[in-house]
Design a protein around this motif. Sequence first.
Motif, PDB file in Angstrom:
ATOM      1  N   ARG A   1      92.680  55.804  51.440  1.00  0.00           N
ATOM      2  CA  ARG A   1      92.748  55.876  52.902  1.00  0.00           C
ATOM      3  C   ARG A   1      91.887  54.836  53.603  1.00  0.00           C
ATOM      4  O   ARG A   1      92.151  54.483  54.760  1.00  0.00           O
ATOM      5  CB  ARG A   1      92.356  57.272  53.387  1.00  0.00           C
ATOM      6  CG  ARG A   1      90.956  57.707  52.992  1.00  0.00           C
ATOM      7  CD  ARG A   1      90.690  59.138  53.419  1.00  0.00           C
ATOM      8  NE  ARG A   1      89.414  59.637  52.945  1.00  0.00           N
ATOM      9  CZ  ARG A   1      89.223  60.161  51.744  1.00  0.00           C
ATOM     10  NH1 ARG A   1      90.231  60.247  50.905  1.00  0.00           N
ATOM     11  NH2 ARG A   1      88.037  60.594  51.371  1.00  0.00           N
ATOM     12  N   THR A   2      90.858  54.320  52.918  1.00  0.00           N
ATOM     13  CA  THR A   2      89.996  53.310  53.538  1.00  0.00           C
ATOM     14  C   THR A   2      90.423  51.892  53.188  1.00  0.00           C
ATOM     15  O   THR A   2      89.729  50.944  53.542  1.00  0.00           O
ATOM     16  CB  THR A   2      88.536  53.534  53.113  1.00  0.00           C
ATOM     17  OG1 THR A   2      88.449  53.506  51.674  1.00  0.00           O
ATOM     18  CG2 THR A   2      88.013  54.867  53.622  1.00  0.00           C
ATOM     19  N   ASP A   3      91.551  51.731  52.492  1.00  0.00           N
ATOM     20  CA  ASP A   3      92.046  50.387  52.174  1.00  0.00           C
ATOM     21  C   ASP A   3      92.412  49.641  53.449  1.00  0.00           C
ATOM     22  O   ASP A   3      92.718  50.262  54.477  1.00  0.00           O
ATOM     23  CB  ASP A   3      93.277  50.477  51.267  1.00  0.00           C
ATOM     24  CG  ASP A   3      92.925  50.796  49.831  1.00  0.00           C
ATOM     25  OD1 ASP A   3      91.754  50.604  49.465  1.00  0.00           O
ATOM     26  OD2 ASP A   3      93.810  51.249  49.080  1.00  0.00           O
ATOM     27  N   PRO A   4      92.413  48.295  53.405  1.00  0.00           N
ATOM     28  CA  PRO A   4      92.843  47.513  54.569  1.00  0.00           C
ATOM     29  C   PRO A   4      94.267  47.892  54.975  1.00  0.00           C
ATOM     30  O   PRO A   4      95.090  48.253  54.129  1.00  0.00           O
ATOM     31  CB  PRO A   4      92.774  46.060  54.072  1.00  0.00           C
ATOM     32  CG  PRO A   4      91.807  46.086  52.934  1.00  0.00           C
ATOM     33  CD  PRO A   4      91.976  47.432  52.283  1.00  0.00           C
ATOM     34  N   GLN A   5      94.545  47.776  56.258  1.00  0.00           N
ATOM     35  CA  GLN A   5      95.854  48.157  56.777  1.00  0.00           C
ATOM     36  C   GLN A   5      96.982  47.391  56.099  1.00  0.00           C
ATOM     37  O   GLN A   5      98.076  47.932  55.890  1.00  0.00           O
ATOM     38  CB  GLN A   5      95.896  47.913  58.290  1.00  0.00           C
ATOM     39  CG  GLN A   5      97.138  48.457  58.980  1.00  0.00           C
ATOM     40  CD  GLN A   5      97.213  49.972  58.932  1.00  0.00           C
ATOM     41  OE1 GLN A   5      96.180  50.634  58.823  1.00  0.00           O
ATOM     42  NE2 GLN A   5      98.418  50.522  59.012  1.00  0.00           N
TER      43      GLN A   5
END
Length: 309
Positions: free
Chosen positions: A168-172
């Motif tokens: 969920r915290t990966d780059p968009q």
Amino acid sequence: MIFAIEEINSSTDLLPGIKLGYRIYDSCVSVPVSVHVAFELTNGEDTVFYEGMNCSRSGVVMAAVGDAGSSPSISVSRVIGPFNIPLVSHFATCACLSDKKQFPTFFRTIPSDHYQADALAKMVKYFGWTWIGAVHSDSDYGNNGMASFLEAALREGICVEYTESFFRTDPQIKIKRVADVIRRSTAKVVLAFTAVGEMKVLLEELALDPPPPRQWIASEAWVTDPNLMRFSFCAGAVGVAIQKSVIPGLRNYLLDLSPSEVAASSVLTEFWEDAFSCSLTESSSLRLLRELSSRNSQSVAERKTNLLL
């Protein structure tokens, strides 16, 4: 958790002669925070672990309950395990935690994902979905769960068009790439072995350019969350869920709490604000307490019940 401990301490049958003390931490589903908490537990910084009770071993942690996530549980178990402090989890399902050589002091009250993965593969085969896509959380939970599922799917003759992992915290841009794979795929069925946080991020990204309706196969972490099925491209979700149970006395315990008791606890404050759709500050809790006290026609519990309804 507080209710359960108070029930045990007030019982003459469960643990006679023993009083349980506790401290509750929020790991924020974060491995670094979990490790920090684990070191605090092993250091035993507090001279008195639970004031008001004559604990025979004040400040010494006898056991830990949690964490909900597999990765935090792995980290905590590695820290407190060498001190022979058991960790009992209610929701960490990674099959890797069943390895008693690595985690000799880890226990849980929920089955390993080894069984869930096998059940999901049999479910897919039962419905005749032999061409599917698969996504999973890039975590111990998702990576191990997907590995177990792929093994089971191979045995059942199920073909997997793609497997994509993300957090969920990966780059968009990475979340978008996973969403694009789903949009372009020919598979109309997608298995998602993800935590609820990852699933929310993925569905919100897909909603920006909705694909044709997809049938989702869900792991236990998100299948019962109704908010994730509000998107038009979700044809439905079927998966393995955890059986619910009714805890005798818990409802009355929550309804009998006074506003001042709730305001003193961040956990209970969050519960009240969600249940009653309100914002509970110190001033508002005092106003509510005065209002409740002035109304003699109904009991405090009855009025709270009306608020819930």
